[in-house]
Write a protein that holds these residues in place. Structure first.
Motif, PDB file in Angstrom:
ATOM      1  N   ILE A 350      60.027  93.883  30.429  1.00  0.00           N
ATOM      2  CA  ILE A 350      58.797  93.919  31.221  1.00  0.00           C
ATOM      3  C   ILE A 350      58.125  95.282  31.114  1.00  0.00           C
ATOM      4  N   THR A 351      58.921  96.344  31.119  1.00  0.00           N
ATOM      5  CA  THR A 351      58.363  97.687  30.958  1.00  0.00           C
ATOM      6  C   THR A 351      57.643  97.823  29.621  1.00  0.00           C
ATOM      7  N   GLU A 352      58.244  97.269  28.563  1.00  0.00           N
ATOM      8  CA  GLU A 352      57.605  97.298  27.245  1.00  0.00           C
ATOM      9  C   GLU A 352      56.306  96.500  27.253  1.00  0.00           C
ATOM     10  N   LEU A 353      56.326  95.310  27.854  1.00  0.00           N
ATOM     11  CA  LEU A 353      55.127  94.474  27.882  1.00  0.00           C
ATOM     12  C   LEU A 353      54.019  95.109  28.711  1.00  0.00           C
ATOM     13  N   ASN A 354      54.376  95.786  29.809  1.00  0.00           N
ATOM     14  CA  ASN A 354      53.359  96.435  30.632  1.00  0.00           C
ATOM     15  C   ASN A 354      52.555  97.450  29.841  1.00  0.00           C
ATOM     16  N   THR A 355      53.193  98.123  28.874  1.00  0.00           N
ATOM     17  CA  THR A 355      52.491  99.108  28.058  1.00  0.00           C
ATOM     18  C   THR A 355      51.307  98.473  27.346  1.00  0.00           C
ATOM     19  N   PHE A 356      51.492  97.280  26.797  1.00  0.00           N
ATOM     20  CA  PHE A 356      50.435  96.613  26.033  1.00  0.00           C
ATOM     21  C   PHE A 356      49.423  95.925  26.941  1.00  0.00           C
TER      22      PHE A 356
END
Length: 509
Positions: A350-356
């Motif tokens: 989720i942290t990775e997806l929030n970046t995009f």
């Protein structure tokens, strides 16, 4: 027979004494001033300080033998040197802040309301950060300085407060707020599509047939590599790293109908990203973990080191860990630990997806410095949070969730809520049928395997009282080192010794 046996024993004693004397002479001549070889292994009697030959004094010479002292330590030693930069400076900080405010109070008044508001907000946040760095308790990490980790913790509080404020705005209002940071922000942008022509060798472009590969070599290639190097240092487990890496590539396939940025060629997904960038980053991270795990941590004050070479190595070592703790997540040790590891993987993704998604809904260019600053601060926040989570799961005496892990979890959730609120039209785009079928099948298999492994045919590791006591003693040692009872008390790496001293100090306090 007795006479011959006595003769043999006498010869052995003489030869041993001769070797000891010769070895001592060679040791004095060999490397008398190379004082910082941290990889020097200790002898079998390393912690037996009662032996006469473990004295740090070389013969009758007044010279202090730091090498001899270092080899008497098994894994960790700190001489307790406390320089000016390691002492508390609460009053100095207060005087500095009052002088700064006094300068502002005596300055000519400015009638610009907008400028005064901006300067007032910046000054208030600066005062809050300065107060937090001064009075906040230290976290689990000491290097390069505890104040730096206190600073990142306070900045995470400010960031979370900013996210909550943005959550109460409209999408257009939030984008306009970003213009106060940079006027270029908050403008509609065109997402780059990495898919399209996926030919490795394009015959239609004889002048540049490899243009597809060159187009993919952008800023995100080194970010992928160094990012996964750092993520490996955070997770400290190759299995978790590869699971998160592969799962994120699958999520890009899943969400490419929502974000054009996720539309990539197959070789871009699995060769450039997963295998080359992520794989090399994980490999370098694992090598770093191996080095830090095997290193002997022997700390001395900079001015106690006589050579310039030793001082330089000590300065460089200041930016490494103070003491190292390996993470053994043991996902199959219990059902609770299994769900905890699954939750860690989910939060990572989720942290990775929030970046995009954040840069998509707030109209922030991918190469803008705001994205890079967020990623830079995510690393120390995640490092402390994962350390606290692992100790919460592994230490029998820890029953409270860590403050940085609590705050990091709230940050990830608030970012996700902003994405859902401002990008509702994007996140509600229906998933393709094959994507739904793939994830339903994956979830069914995961549930069936969990039931089989933990109930029908258990393969969990048995956790008995001995394992609990072993983990308790291990964390008592770690806490004793991190709280630094005293230089002399940290010499012996003995669990009972640390436990008794720790309890004694607790009663005194």
């Amino acid at each position: 027979m007795r006479h011959s046996r006595r003769m043999m024993e006498s010869e052995k004693m003489e030869s041993a004494e001769r070797r000891r004397v010769e070895g001592g002479q060679e040791g004095e001549k060999e490397d008398e001033f190379d004082l910082l070889r941290d990889d020097t292994p200790g002898p079998e009697f390393a912690n037996d300080l009662s032996r006469s030959d473990s004295s740090p004094i070389i013969g009758n010479s007044p010279m202090h033998d730091w090498e001899s002292e270092k080899t008497t330590e098994k894994e960790f030693f700190d001489d307790g040197t406390m320089t000016y930069f390691w002492r508390a400076h609460t009053l100095t900080t207060l005087v500095f802040m009052i002088c700064f405010l006094l300068y502002e109070a005596l300055s000519p008044p400015d009638e610009d309301m907008v400028d005064n508001t901006k300067r007032g907000i910046v000054a208030s946040l600066s005062a809050f950060i300065l107060l937090g760095v001064t009075v906040t308790p230290d976290g689990p990490f000491k290097r390069p300085h505890p104040a730096i980790w206190r600073l990142t913790f306070i900045i995470s509080i400010v960031y979370e407060l900013g996210l909550i404020f943005v959550l109460y705005q409209s999408a257009s209002g939030a984008r306009q707020l970003l213009k106060h940071i940079d006027p270029k922000l908050g403008e509609p942008m065109e997402e780059k599509d990495y898919g399209g022509n996926c030919h490795l060798y394009d015959h239609e472009r004889p002048d540049d047939p490899f243009h597809n590969i060159k187009d993919k070599l952008d800023l995100f290639v080194p970010l992928h590599f160094f990012g996964w190097w750092m993520k490996t240092l955070l997770l400290r487990d190759w299995w978790l790293c590869w699971v998160v890496s592969v799962m994120f590539e699958l999520l890009e396939y899943t969400l490419e109908h929502q974000l054009p940025n996720f539309s990539e060629c197959w070789w871009d997904h699995w060769i450039m990203d997963a295998l080359v960038c992520n794989g090399l980053g994980i490999y370098c991270g694992l090598q770093s973990l191996k080095y830090f795990s095997m290193k002997i941590y022997h700390w001395r004050g900079l001015w106690n080191i006589p050579t310039y070479r030793g001082k330089l190595r000590r300065i460089i070592a200041q930016f490494g860990p103070y003491v190292w703790v390996d993470y053994d997540w043991k996902p199959l040790s219990s059902l609770g630990r299994w769900f905890s590891v699954l939750a860690i993987i989910a939060m990572f993704l989720i942290t990775e997806l929030n970046t995009f998604y954040l840069k998509f809904v707030l109209w922030v260019e991918p190469g803008h410095w705001v994205n890079l600053v967020r990623l830079i601060f995510i690393l120390p926040w995640g490092a402390v949070a994962l350390r606290e989570v692992f100790q919460f799961l592994d230490d029998p005496d820890v029953t409270k969730f860590g403050r940085q892990s609590w705050l990091f979890l709230s940050i990830v959730c608030t970012e996700l809520l902003i994405v859902i609120k401002f990008g509702w039209d994007t996140v509600t785009i229906p998933f393709p049928r094959h994507v739904i079928s793939m994830w339903l099948g994956f979830l069914v298999l995961l549930v069936l395997w969990t039931v089989w492994n933990f109930y029908i045919n258990p393969h969990t590791f048995k956790v008995d009282n001995k394992d609990i006591e072993r983990r308790r003693e291990h964390w008592i040692q770690v806490r004793a080192i991190e709280t630094k009872l005293s230089p002399s008390e940290s010499r012996l790496f003995d669990p009972q010794f640390f436990f008794n001293k720790f309890m004694q100090r607790t009663k005194e306090d």
